[in-house]
Design a protein around this motif. Structure first.
Motif, PDB file in Angstrom:
ATOM      1  N   HIS A 137       0.807  -1.226   0.000  1.00 47.70           N
ATOM      2  CA  HIS A 137       0.000   0.000   0.000  1.00 47.70           C
ATOM      3  C   HIS A 137       0.834   1.266   0.000  1.00 47.70           C
ATOM      4  O   HIS A 137       0.303   2.358  -0.211  1.00 47.70           O
ATOM      5  CB  HIS A 137      -0.958   0.004   1.200  1.00 47.70           C
ATOM      6  CG  HIS A 137      -0.258   0.124   2.528  1.00 47.70           C
ATOM      7  ND1 HIS A 137       0.332  -0.953   3.164  1.00 47.70           N
ATOM      8  CD2 HIS A 137      -0.048   1.189   3.330  1.00 47.70           C
ATOM      9  CE1 HIS A 137       0.868  -0.545   4.303  1.00 47.70           C
ATOM     10  NE2 HIS A 137       0.654   0.758   4.429  1.00 47.70           N
ATOM     11  N   LYS A 143       0.387  -0.726  -5.175  1.00 46.15           N
ATOM     12  CA  LYS A 143      -0.980  -0.248  -5.392  1.00 46.15           C
ATOM     13  C   LYS A 143      -1.503  -0.705  -6.748  1.00 46.15           C
ATOM     14  O   LYS A 143      -2.685  -1.030  -6.887  1.00 46.15           O
ATOM     15  CB  LYS A 143      -1.031   1.269  -5.254  1.00 46.15           C
ATOM     16  CG  LYS A 143      -0.838   1.753  -3.818  1.00 46.15           C
ATOM     17  CD  LYS A 143      -1.098   3.231  -3.646  1.00 46.15           C
ATOM     18  CE  LYS A 143      -0.042   4.075  -4.318  1.00 46.15           C
ATOM     19  NZ  LYS A 143      -0.254   5.527  -4.071  1.00 46.15           N
ATOM     20  N   ALA A 147      -4.752  -3.061  -6.952  1.00 47.41           N
ATOM     21  CA  ALA A 147      -5.892  -2.601  -7.742  1.00 47.41           C
ATOM     22  C   ALA A 147      -6.326  -3.637  -8.770  1.00 47.41           C
ATOM     23  O   ALA A 147      -7.466  -3.611  -9.235  1.00 47.41           O
ATOM     24  CB  ALA A 147      -5.543  -1.289  -8.446  1.00 47.41           C
ATOM     25  N   GLU A 151     -12.202  -8.377  -5.940  1.00 49.14           N
ATOM     26  CA  GLU A 151     -12.594  -7.758  -4.677  1.00 49.14           C
ATOM     27  C   GLU A 151     -12.399  -8.696  -3.487  1.00 49.14           C
ATOM     28  O   GLU A 151     -11.889  -8.278  -2.443  1.00 49.14           O
ATOM     29  CB  GLU A 151     -14.057  -7.313  -4.756  1.00 49.14           C
ATOM     30  CG  GLU A 151     -14.463  -6.340  -3.663  1.00 49.14           C
ATOM     31  CD  GLU A 151     -13.755  -4.997  -3.772  1.00 49.14           C
ATOM     32  OE1 GLU A 151     -13.580  -4.334  -2.735  1.00 49.14           O
ATOM     33  OE2 GLU A 151     -13.374  -4.618  -4.894  1.00 49.14           O
ATOM     34  N   LEU A 154      -8.740  -8.977  -2.683  1.00 48.44           N
ATOM     35  CA  LEU A 154      -8.267  -7.731  -2.081  1.00 48.44           C
ATOM     36  C   LEU A 154      -8.664  -7.669  -0.614  1.00 48.44           C
ATOM     37  O   LEU A 154      -7.856  -7.289   0.249  1.00 48.44           O
ATOM     38  CB  LEU A 154      -8.838  -6.536  -2.842  1.00 48.44           C
ATOM     39  CG  LEU A 154      -8.495  -5.150  -2.280  1.00 48.44           C
ATOM     40  CD1 LEU A 154      -6.998  -4.909  -2.310  1.00 48.44           C
ATOM     41  CD2 LEU A 154      -9.228  -4.064  -3.061  1.00 48.44           C
ATOM     42  N   ASP A 155      -9.905  -8.049  -0.310  1.00 50.36           N
ATOM     43  CA  ASP A 155     -10.361  -8.062   1.081  1.00 50.36           C
ATOM     44  C   ASP A 155      -9.467  -8.952   1.933  1.00 50.36           C
ATOM     45  O   ASP A 155      -9.082  -8.589   3.050  1.00 50.36           O
ATOM     46  CB  ASP A 155     -11.802  -8.577   1.164  1.00 50.36           C
ATOM     47  CG  ASP A 155     -12.810  -7.573   0.615  1.00 50.36           C
ATOM     48  OD1 ASP A 155     -12.450  -6.388   0.484  1.00 50.36           O
ATOM     49  OD2 ASP A 155     -13.944  -7.980   0.315  1.00 50.36           O
ATOM     50  N   GLU A 159      -8.120  -6.280   4.465  1.00 51.00           N
ATOM     51  CA  GLU A 159      -9.028  -6.086   5.586  1.00 51.00           C
ATOM     52  C   GLU A 159      -8.439  -6.634   6.887  1.00 51.00           C
ATOM     53  O   GLU A 159      -7.874  -7.722   6.925  1.00 51.00           O
ATOM     54  CB  GLU A 159     -10.372  -6.765   5.311  1.00 51.00           C
ATOM     55  CG  GLU A 159     -11.222  -6.046   4.281  1.00 51.00           C
ATOM     56  CD  GLU A 159     -11.534  -4.615   4.668  1.00 51.00           C
ATOM     57  OE1 GLU A 159     -11.869  -4.377   5.853  1.00 51.00           O
ATOM     58  OE2 GLU A 159     -11.423  -3.732   3.805  1.00 51.00           O
ATOM     59  N   PRO A 174      -7.954   2.289   5.403  1.00 46.10           N
ATOM     60  CA  PRO A 174      -8.452   1.349   4.394  1.00 46.10           C
ATOM     61  C   PRO A 174      -9.407   1.985   3.391  1.00 46.10           C
ATOM     62  O   PRO A 174      -9.360   1.665   2.194  1.00 46.10           O
ATOM     63  CB  PRO A 174      -9.156   0.271   5.227  1.00 46.10           C
ATOM     64  CG  PRO A 174      -8.492   0.327   6.558  1.00 46.10           C
ATOM     65  CD  PRO A 174      -8.174   1.774   6.767  1.00 46.10           C
ATOM     66  N   ARG A 178      -8.857   2.153  -0.671  1.00 44.44           N
ATOM     67  CA  ARG A 178      -9.812   1.650  -1.664  1.00 44.44           C
ATOM     68  C   ARG A 178     -10.174   2.729  -2.682  1.00 44.44           C
ATOM     69  O   ARG A 178     -10.327   2.445  -3.870  1.00 44.44           O
ATOM     70  CB  ARG A 178     -11.066   1.128  -0.965  1.00 44.44           C
ATOM     71  CG  ARG A 178     -10.818  -0.180  -0.224  1.00 44.44           C
ATOM     72  CD  ARG A 178     -12.107  -0.758   0.324  1.00 44.44           C
ATOM     73  NE  ARG A 178     -11.866  -2.030   0.977  1.00 44.44           N
ATOM     74  CZ  ARG A 178     -11.766  -3.180   0.339  1.00 44.44           C
ATOM     75  NH1 ARG A 178     -11.889  -3.231  -0.977  1.00 44.44           N
ATOM     76  NH2 ARG A 178     -11.546  -4.307   1.000  1.00 44.44           N
ATOM     77  N   THR A 179     -10.294   3.961  -2.227  1.00 48.45           N
ATOM     78  CA  THR A 179     -10.559   5.065  -3.162  1.00 48.45           C
ATOM     79  C   THR A 179      -9.397   5.228  -4.132  1.00 48.45           C
ATOM     80  O   THR A 179      -9.592   5.406  -5.340  1.00 48.45           O
ATOM     81  CB  THR A 179     -10.784   6.370  -2.385  1.00 48.45           C
ATOM     82  OG1 THR A 179     -11.929   6.223  -1.540  1.00 48.45           O
ATOM     83  CG2 THR A 179     -11.014   7.531  -3.340  1.00 48.45           C
ATOM     84  N   LEU A 181      -7.259   2.924  -5.028  1.00 47.38           N
ATOM     85  CA  LEU A 181      -7.213   1.764  -5.923  1.00 47.38           C
ATOM     86  C   LEU A 181      -8.260   1.866  -7.020  1.00 47.38           C
ATOM     87  O   LEU A 181      -8.017   1.447  -8.165  1.00 47.38           O
ATOM     88  CB  LEU A 181      -7.399   0.469  -5.129  1.00 47.38           C
ATOM     89  CG  LEU A 181      -6.312   0.148  -4.093  1.00 47.38           C
ATOM     90  CD1 LEU A 181      -6.609  -1.176  -3.395  1.00 47.38           C
ATOM     91  CD2 LEU A 181      -4.930   0.120  -4.721  1.00 47.38           C
ATOM     92  N   ALA A 182      -9.413   2.423  -6.711  1.00 49.30           N
ATOM     93  CA  ALA A 182     -10.449   2.606  -7.733  1.00 49.30           C
ATOM     94  C   ALA A 182      -9.957   3.556  -8.819  1.00 49.30           C
ATOM     95  O   ALA A 182     -10.181   3.329 -10.016  1.00 49.30           O
ATOM     96  CB  ALA A 182     -11.727   3.151  -7.093  1.00 49.30           C
TER      97      ALA A 182
END
Length: 256
Positions: A137, A143, A147, A151, A154-155, A159, A174, A178-179, A181-182
């Motif tokens: 990260h 990253k 990305a 999903e 990734l969790d 997480e 976190p 996630r923002t 990575l989007a």
């Protein structure tokens, strides 16, 4: 980390014994060398044989050698070595073009491992090494690789983990990660501005294999004294081209 599973550890100990001597072993050999109960050794060898990790030696009753499954695993490892070799070559070509430090990295759990690296010739440059491990990260390659995960995967990697900071600019929340990575998924590039090193910024692009899966990322790292918006755009284009070239070497064919 979770606890070690004794049965798995003992199975691996048995397989590693085949690296010595003539490559064949009997159950009494294993019992003597690992100091395990005979019943346990018999059960483990039976299980390994059922999965083709060991096979009986023809004309030598009671002796075993490594089976085809170990060869298949070794072949898959060799494929990763090919990635490192091809990555080193492409990294060299990219570095010759921009004269900055170029890395190729893979994802392991929640970290990245650099498998190839070519240095800049500048006196001021990023100090790193192939084989180094960093929190995913905090890096552009990490990253980019995060990305690219489904999903659920990734969790599993993110997480509940402590997103430790390497610099004051590191992402530790976190939701913020996630923002970020989007945004990376949307543009196909990842940037890092002084997140793993307070004096360095980086840009990374995805490397794909023959099946289209993202298996690595290629990055260009630049000291802040040579970083600018114009340089960022130039290096982003070069990183994307280098990653695409490496992908082609791995058998990837981009869709029209």
């Amino acid at each position: 980390m979770g606890r070690l599973v004794p049965a798995v550890t003992r199975s691996l100990d048995i397989l590693e014994l085949f690296l010595e001597g003539d490559g064949t072993l009997s159950a009494p050999d294993v019992t003597r060398r690992l100091q395990l109960p005979r019943t346990t050794v018999h059960e483990l060898l039976t299980t390994l044989a059922a999965r083709s990790y060991v096979v009986p030696v023809p004309d030598q009753p009671g002796r075993y050698r490594l089976g085809v499954r170990t060869y298949q695993l070794g072949s898959r490892y060799a494929e990763q070595l090919d990635l490192a070799a091809e990555g080193q070559q492409v990294a060299r070509e990219v570095a010759e073009t921009c004269d900055e430090t170029v890395h190729v990295a893979i994802l392991e759990d929640a970290d990245v491992i650099y498998i190839a690296k070519v240095d800049s010739t500048h006196a001021v440059r990023m100090v790193s090494a192939a084989g180094r491990r960093l929190p995913a990260h905090c890096t552009s390659v990490g990253k980019m690789l995060l990305a690219s995960l489904p999903e659920a995967e990734l969790d599993a990697r993110v997480e509940g983990r402590d997103l430790a900071a390497m610099t004051p600019n590191s992402i530790t929340d976190p939701g913020e990660l996630r923002t970020a990575l989007a945004g990376i998924r949307a543009r196909g590039l990842a940037f890092e501005h002084r997140e793993s090193n307070p004096d360095v910024s980086c840009v990374a692009a995805p490397v794909r294999d023959s099946a289209g899966r993202v298996v690595a990322a290629l990055s260009i790292s630049v000291p802040m004294i040579r970083w600018s918006e114009a340089r960022e755009a130039e290096l982003a284009e070069l990183a994307a081209k280098g990653a695409a070239d490496l992908s082609v070497r791995l058998g990837h064919r981009a869709r029209s």
